[in-house]
Design a protein around this motif. Structure first.
Motif, PDB file in Angstrom:
ATOM      1  N   ARG A 133      -3.532  44.325  27.711  1.00 29.22           N
ATOM      2  CA  ARG A 133      -3.048  45.274  26.707  1.00 29.22           C
ATOM      3  C   ARG A 133      -3.582  44.910  25.329  1.00 29.22           C
ATOM      4  O   ARG A 133      -3.863  45.780  24.505  1.00 29.22           O
ATOM      5  CB  ARG A 133      -1.519  45.297  26.698  1.00 29.22           C
ATOM      6  CG  ARG A 133      -0.901  45.996  27.907  1.00 29.22           C
ATOM      7  CD  ARG A 133       0.607  45.986  27.836  1.00 29.22           C
ATOM      8  NE  ARG A 133       1.126  44.617  27.807  1.00 29.22           N
ATOM      9  CZ  ARG A 133       2.368  44.294  27.502  1.00 29.22           C
ATOM     10  NH1 ARG A 133       3.231  45.250  27.181  1.00 29.22           N
ATOM     11  NH2 ARG A 133       2.769  43.039  27.511  1.00 29.22           N
ATOM     12  N   THR A 134      -3.737  43.616  25.073  1.00 26.61           N
ATOM     13  CA  THR A 134      -4.283  43.170  23.790  1.00 26.61           C
ATOM     14  C   THR A 134      -5.727  43.626  23.630  1.00 26.61           C
ATOM     15  O   THR A 134      -6.143  44.063  22.548  1.00 26.61           O
ATOM     16  CB  THR A 134      -4.211  41.639  23.682  1.00 26.61           C
ATOM     17  OG1 THR A 134      -2.843  41.222  23.822  1.00 26.61           O
ATOM     18  CG2 THR A 134      -4.750  41.158  22.350  1.00 26.61           C
ATOM     19  N   ALA A 135      -6.498  43.535  24.705  1.00 27.43           N
ATOM     20  CA  ALA A 135      -7.892  43.971  24.657  1.00 27.43           C
ATOM     21  C   ALA A 135      -7.983  45.478  24.430  1.00 27.43           C
ATOM     22  O   ALA A 135      -8.840  45.953  23.664  1.00 27.43           O
ATOM     23  CB  ALA A 135      -8.604  43.581  25.947  1.00 27.43           C
ATOM     24  N   PHE A 136      -7.099  46.228  25.076  1.00 28.73           N
ATOM     25  CA  PHE A 136      -7.116  47.678  24.877  1.00 28.73           C
ATOM     26  C   PHE A 136      -6.653  48.039  23.465  1.00 28.73           C
ATOM     27  O   PHE A 136      -7.181  48.975  22.855  1.00 28.73           O
ATOM     28  CB  PHE A 136      -6.242  48.366  25.925  1.00 28.73           C
ATOM     29  CG  PHE A 136      -6.905  48.502  27.265  1.00 28.73           C
ATOM     30  CD1 PHE A 136      -7.948  49.408  27.440  1.00 28.73           C
ATOM     31  CD2 PHE A 136      -6.518  47.736  28.339  1.00 28.73           C
ATOM     32  CE1 PHE A 136      -8.574  49.540  28.667  1.00 28.73           C
ATOM     33  CE2 PHE A 136      -7.134  47.858  29.577  1.00 28.73           C
ATOM     34  CZ  PHE A 136      -8.165  48.763  29.734  1.00 28.73           C
ATOM     35  N   ALA A 137      -5.672  47.306  22.943  1.00 28.78           N
ATOM     36  CA  ALA A 137      -5.227  47.558  21.573  1.00 28.78           C
ATOM     37  C   ALA A 137      -6.364  47.320  20.587  1.00 28.78           C
ATOM     38  O   ALA A 137      -6.563  48.098  19.640  1.00 28.78           O
ATOM     39  CB  ALA A 137      -4.039  46.658  21.232  1.00 28.78           C
ATOM     40  N   ALA A 138      -7.144  46.266  20.810  1.00 26.00           N
ATOM     41  CA  ALA A 138      -8.297  45.985  19.945  1.00 26.00           C
ATOM     42  C   ALA A 138      -9.347  47.079  20.078  1.00 26.00           C
ATOM     43  O   ALA A 138      -9.989  47.468  19.089  1.00 26.00           O
ATOM     44  CB  ALA A 138      -8.890  44.625  20.300  1.00 26.00           C
ATOM     45  N   GLN A 141      -8.161  50.049  18.125  1.00 21.60           N
ATOM     46  CA  GLN A 141      -8.305  49.760  16.701  1.00 21.60           C
ATOM     47  C   GLN A 141      -9.756  49.978  16.260  1.00 21.60           C
ATOM     48  O   GLN A 141     -10.015  50.513  15.181  1.00 21.60           O
ATOM     49  CB  GLN A 141      -7.872  48.321  16.411  1.00 21.60           C
ATOM     50  CG  GLN A 141      -8.004  47.886  14.959  1.00 21.60           C
ATOM     51  CD  GLN A 141      -7.078  48.637  14.023  1.00 21.60           C
ATOM     52  OE1 GLN A 141      -6.035  49.168  14.452  1.00 21.60           O
ATOM     53  NE2 GLN A 141      -7.428  48.677  12.749  1.00 21.60           N
ATOM     54  N   ARG A 142     -10.683  49.555  17.098  1.00 23.38           N
ATOM     55  CA  ARG A 142     -12.095  49.735  16.802  1.00 23.38           C
ATOM     56  C   ARG A 142     -12.438  51.221  16.679  1.00 23.38           C
ATOM     57  O   ARG A 142     -13.158  51.628  15.749  1.00 23.38           O
ATOM     58  CB  ARG A 142     -12.933  49.087  17.901  1.00 23.38           C
ATOM     59  CG  ARG A 142     -14.432  49.187  17.745  1.00 23.38           C
ATOM     60  CD  ARG A 142     -15.103  48.375  18.840  1.00 23.38           C
ATOM     61  NE  ARG A 142     -16.537  48.635  18.911  1.00 23.38           N
ATOM     62  CZ  ARG A 142     -17.368  48.071  19.795  1.00 23.38           C
ATOM     63  NH1 ARG A 142     -16.885  47.189  20.655  1.00 23.38           N
ATOM     64  NH2 ARG A 142     -18.653  48.358  19.798  1.00 23.38           N
ATOM     65  N   ALA A 143     -11.911  52.032  17.591  1.00 27.80           N
ATOM     66  CA  ALA A 143     -12.154  53.475  17.531  1.00 27.80           C
ATOM     67  C   ALA A 143     -11.498  54.077  16.290  1.00 27.80           C
ATOM     68  O   ALA A 143     -12.097  54.951  15.624  1.00 27.80           O
ATOM     69  CB  ALA A 143     -11.608  54.147  18.792  1.00 27.80           C
ATOM     70  N   LYS A 144     -10.288  53.634  15.973  1.00 28.40           N
ATOM     71  CA  LYS A 144      -9.604  54.154  14.779  1.00 28.40           C
ATOM     72  C   LYS A 144     -10.393  53.841  13.518  1.00 28.40           C
ATOM     73  O   LYS A 144     -10.521  54.690  12.617  1.00 28.40           O
ATOM     74  CB  LYS A 144      -8.195  53.569  14.681  1.00 28.40           C
ATOM     75  CG  LYS A 144      -7.373  54.163  13.536  1.00 28.40           C
ATOM     76  CD  LYS A 144      -5.982  53.562  13.458  1.00 28.40           C
ATOM     77  CE  LYS A 144      -6.024  52.178  12.834  1.00 28.40           C
ATOM     78  NZ  LYS A 144      -4.671  51.642  12.547  1.00 28.40           N
ATOM     79  N   GLU A 145     -10.934  52.635  13.433  1.00 27.72           N
ATOM     80  CA  GLU A 145     -11.709  52.258  12.258  1.00 27.72           C
ATOM     81  C   GLU A 145     -12.954  53.125  12.115  1.00 27.72           C
ATOM     82  O   GLU A 145     -13.373  53.476  11.002  1.00 27.72           O
ATOM     83  CB  GLU A 145     -12.103  50.783  12.334  1.00 27.72           C
ATOM     84  CG  GLU A 145     -10.938  49.826  12.079  1.00 27.72           C
ATOM     85  CD  GLU A 145     -10.333  50.039  10.702  1.00 27.72           C
ATOM     86  OE1 GLU A 145     -11.091  50.055   9.709  1.00 27.72           O
ATOM     87  OE2 GLU A 145      -9.106  50.232  10.627  1.00 27.72           O
ATOM     88  N   LEU A 164      -5.425  63.911   2.617  1.00 29.76           N
ATOM     89  CA  LEU A 164      -5.161  63.239   3.885  1.00 29.76           C
ATOM     90  C   LEU A 164      -5.195  61.731   3.718  1.00 29.76           C
ATOM     91  O   LEU A 164      -6.001  61.198   2.939  1.00 29.76           O
ATOM     92  CB  LEU A 164      -6.211  63.643   4.930  1.00 29.76           C
ATOM     93  CG  LEU A 164      -6.219  65.107   5.375  1.00 29.76           C
ATOM     94  CD1 LEU A 164      -7.385  65.357   6.328  1.00 29.76           C
ATOM     95  CD2 LEU A 164      -4.906  65.487   6.039  1.00 29.76           C
ATOM     96  N   VAL A 165      -4.334  61.031   4.440  1.00 30.46           N
ATOM     97  CA  VAL A 165      -4.383  59.573   4.497  1.00 30.46           C
ATOM     98  C   VAL A 165      -5.345  59.199   5.612  1.00 30.46           C
ATOM     99  O   VAL A 165      -5.107  59.524   6.781  1.00 30.46           O
ATOM    100  CB  VAL A 165      -2.990  58.974   4.755  1.00 30.46           C
ATOM    101  CG1 VAL A 165      -3.073  57.449   4.863  1.00 30.46           C
ATOM    102  CG2 VAL A 165      -2.016  59.386   3.651  1.00 30.46           C
ATOM    103  N   ALA A 166      -6.429  58.555   5.255  1.00 28.97           N
ATOM    104  CA  ALA A 166      -7.501  58.294   6.231  1.00 28.97           C
ATOM    105  C   ALA A 166      -6.998  57.497   7.429  1.00 28.97           C
ATOM    106  O   ALA A 166      -7.368  57.785   8.575  1.00 28.97           O
ATOM    107  CB  ALA A 166      -8.656  57.561   5.547  1.00 28.97           C
ATOM    108  N   GLU A 167      -6.161  56.501   7.189  1.00 26.50           N
ATOM    109  CA  GLU A 167      -5.678  55.637   8.269  1.00 26.50           C
ATOM    110  C   GLU A 167      -4.897  56.415   9.308  1.00 26.50           C
ATOM    111  O   GLU A 167      -5.160  56.326  10.517  1.00 26.50           O
ATOM    112  CB  GLU A 167      -4.804  54.528   7.673  1.00 26.50           C
ATOM    113  CG  GLU A 167      -4.285  53.515   8.664  1.00 26.50           C
ATOM    114  CD  GLU A 167      -5.298  52.422   8.970  1.00 26.50           C
ATOM    115  OE1 GLU A 167      -5.018  51.608   9.868  1.00 26.50           O
ATOM    116  OE2 GLU A 167      -6.353  52.386   8.308  1.00 26.50           O
ATOM    117  N   THR A 168      -3.927  57.201   8.865  1.00 27.22           N
ATOM    118  CA  THR A 168      -3.087  57.937   9.813  1.00 27.22           C
ATOM    119  C   THR A 168      -3.846  59.113  10.432  1.00 27.22           C
ATOM    120  O   THR A 168      -3.620  59.462  11.596  1.00 27.22           O
ATOM    121  CB  THR A 168      -1.806  58.438   9.131  1.00 27.22           C
ATOM    122  OG1 THR A 168      -2.157  59.182   7.943  1.00 27.22           O
ATOM    123  CG2 THR A 168      -0.912  57.280   8.742  1.00 27.22           C
TER     124      THR A 168
END
Length: 211
Positions: A133-138, A141-145, A164-168
């Motif tokens: 799950r940690t690997a998938f979370a990372a 995160q990579r895709a979100k960035e 717009l808030v870029a992060e959300t």
């Protein structure tokens, strides 16, 4: 061997190239097994056999099942980057780059079994409370960035709304793709081309700067 024969003989691959090819074959074999038979099917024995290698080679290269899945995650990200580069997304405006990225992803989801295997493995890791799950979370995160960077680019070039808030907003785009991918796993008859068109239209309206 004549000079003419030598001239047209295929170049001998280096050890690094042979290793890269065998790694890719093993990862694609794992992806096929996961997509066809589920997360638990990707044993070293089955992966090695499908790729045309021994069980020992898969074990040697990846060490554990978790190591294999982590390598598959990295491979799929690299593949996604290659597809983006092939469509010259970096040359587009911020909004068009976002839409092109989503379009390429969804077309790839429809056509490549390897992408579907990612979400089968994701579901399996969540269900078993795996450390993956940690690997998938990372990975997410990579895709979100990536999307956050494109949204900020669009706000600078005037194609994405400034309020717009870029992060959300980036998280919203990633969550949309996650939801569509999951839906296609649950119901393989999902009309993905129609969903893709609707997603692109929705994102254009929700992210685009007012005219």
């Amino acid at each position: 061997m004549s000079l003419e024969t030598e001239k047209h003989a295929p170049a001998r691959r280096t050890q690094a190239e042979r290793r890269a090819q065998s790694d890719r074959s093993l990862l694609l074999a794992a992806a096929e097994l996961i997509a066809e038979e589920g997360f638990q099917a990707a044993t070293f024995e089955k992966v090695g056999a499908r790729a045309g290698y021994s069980r020992g080679l898969a074990s040697q290269r990846f060490g554990s099942k978790d190591g294999l899945i982590e390598a598959l995650i990295d491979y799929l990200h690299d593949r996604s980057d290659e597809l983006a580069a092939g469509h010259h997304i970096e040359n587009l405006s911020g909004l068009e780059a976002i839409l092109a990225s989503v379009d390429v992803y969804l077309r790839n989801l429809e056509e490549e079994q390897a992408v579907r295997s990612y979400f089968v493995a994701l579901a399996g890791s969540v269900a078993t409370l795996s450390r993956l799950r940690t690997a998938f979370a990372a990975s997410h995160q990579r895709a979100k960035e990536r999307f956050r960077t494109l949204i900020e680019k669009g706000q600078r070039d005037g194609t994405v709304a400034l309020d717009l808030v870029a992060e959300t907003s980036a998280l919203m785009v990633g969550s949309l793709l996650l939801g569509i991918s999951t839906q296609c796993l649950i119901d393989p008859t999902t009309d993905l081309p129609s969903v893709r068109e609707a997603a692109l239209n929705t994102l254009r309206r929700s992210l685009g700067a007012p005219k």
